[in-house]
Design an enzyme around this catalytic site. Sequence first.
Site, mmCIF file in Angstrom:
data_model
loop_
_atom_site.group_PDB
_atom_site.id
_atom_site.type_symbol
_atom_site.label_atom_id
_atom_site.label_comp_id
_atom_site.label_asym_id
_atom_site.label_seq_id
_atom_site.Cartn_x
_atom_site.Cartn_y
_atom_site.Cartn_z
ATOM 1 N N TYR A 24 10.609 -19.077 -84.477
ATOM 2 C CA TYR A 24 9.373 -19.850 -84.327
ATOM 3 C C TYR A 24 9.679 -21.233 -83.770
ATOM 4 C CZ TYR A 24 5.107 -22.391 -85.495
ATOM 5 O OH TYR A 24 3.977 -23.175 -85.430
ATOM 6 N N SER A 106 3.280 -34.037 -89.344
ATOM 7 C CA SER A 106 2.396 -33.165 -88.584
ATOM 8 C C SER A 106 1.091 -32.899 -89.327
ATOM 9 C CB SER A 106 3.105 -31.831 -88.315
ATOM 10 O OG SER A 106 2.217 -30.864 -87.798
ATOM 11 N N ARG A 164 3.404 -17.313 -77.162
ATOM 12 C CA ARG A 164 4.799 -17.343 -77.618
ATOM 13 C C ARG A 164 5.221 -15.935 -78.013
ATOM 14 N NH1 ARG A 164 3.322 -22.653 -81.250
ATOM 15 N NH2 ARG A 164 2.618 -23.909 -79.472
ATOM 16 N N HIS A 275 5.543 -30.127 -74.929
ATOM 17 C CA HIS A 275 5.496 -29.479 -76.243
ATOM 18 C C HIS A 275 6.745 -28.631 -76.477
ATOM 19 C CE1 HIS A 275 2.273 -29.250 -79.357
ATOM 20 N NE2 HIS A 275 3.080 -28.338 -79.859
ATOM 21 N N ARG A 278 6.660 -24.973 -75.356
ATOM 22 C CA ARG A 278 5.951 -24.020 -76.212
ATOM 23 C C ARG A 278 4.505 -23.792 -75.801
ATOM 24 N NH1 ARG A 278 7.980 -22.970 -81.136
ATOM 25 N NH2 ARG A 278 6.027 -23.243 -82.275
#
Length: 395
Positions: A24, A106, A164, A275, A278
């Site tokens: 991930y 975040s 992704r 990013h 991503r």
Amino acid sequence: MIISAASDYRAAAQRILPPFLFHYIDGGAYSEHTLRRNVEDLSEVALRQRVLKNMSDLSLETKLFNETLSMPVALAPVGLCGMYARRGEVQAAAAADARGIPFTLSTVSVCPIEEVAPTIKRPMWFQLYVLRDRGFMRNALERAKAAGCSTLVFTVDMPTPGARYRDAHSGMSGANAAMRRYWQAVTHPQWAWDVGVNGRPHDLGNISAYLGKPTGLEDYIGWLANNFDPSISWKDLEWIREFWDGPMVIKGILDPEDARDAVRFGADGIVVSNHGGRQLDGVLSSARALPAIADAVKGDIAILADSGIRNGLDVVRMIALGADSVLLGRAYLYALATHGQAGVANLLNLIEKEMKVAMTLTGAKTISEISKDSLVQELSRIPSGLAPLAQGTAA
């Protein structure tokens, strides 16, 4: 395992983490071309070696948004950070605080604002997405302000999630994902004990605080999918300013015209970023995009950069290309997954040492002395439209 360089943490993290978590953070969008180019382009930036410059009084200290940083580095916002180590956001924030650099929490952190902020002396930064649920955005801004967060990092390159493909193969998403994640967890005992058992609760703290109920991984995927807002525009900055009067940084800039718009709409800083590869595959690496953006707005707005930075040498390269400071993402998460707070602290020590070596051998005594003059132009023709770089192998 011996840790002598930042890259060692990636290998260690791959052994410790369940595959769905490792891939991930390690993966990118589509065929991951931009993910690879972020690292490769930066590795091909050639520095200009200078000697006999008396570098005995070298300093990495810099100022950003009226804050003094021990070096021009901040920890980037990373979603699900608390799934990589027990209460991961708290540990990473502590390491950054001890080093004298900012930590950015975040929106989709495991640990909520109110858990992280009181554990550190330095005001942390807070990252926010534009979401359909404006009530959540306002709630998050008000909570961040109440907790003493100093700077808002407004991420604008996710009006919709990137494709992704690795996630479907690793178990983060796709068929039988929950069962696959469970099996991966029980076959990775170090992670299972540290995070799976002792790192609870595993919900998304900031979202749970707003919704008034726990949120798990499935909720995370579903909530984000339903709340990303493709109607995002520059006018959203005006709305945010109603609730946030501190420094605001726009994260996700790759084009000089967007950088100029950020200046026009009153942003205090930008992050030149794709990013981490991503979102949209095939866009410019941050290293290639940065020089033209610096030419357009340097001096009018603070310029930060991320994507592809893996060591202290890369930090110096990004500053030479036009950044004032950088954000570290994957690099610190690998270290966090391996050794928690101590891992992040050691990584930052490595980066500091690598920066000092690079600055000593390029004749830059201070951060302000790192510039395009620090580059060998024949090999560092990074700006879009110039001759391609000589081919090389990424470190």
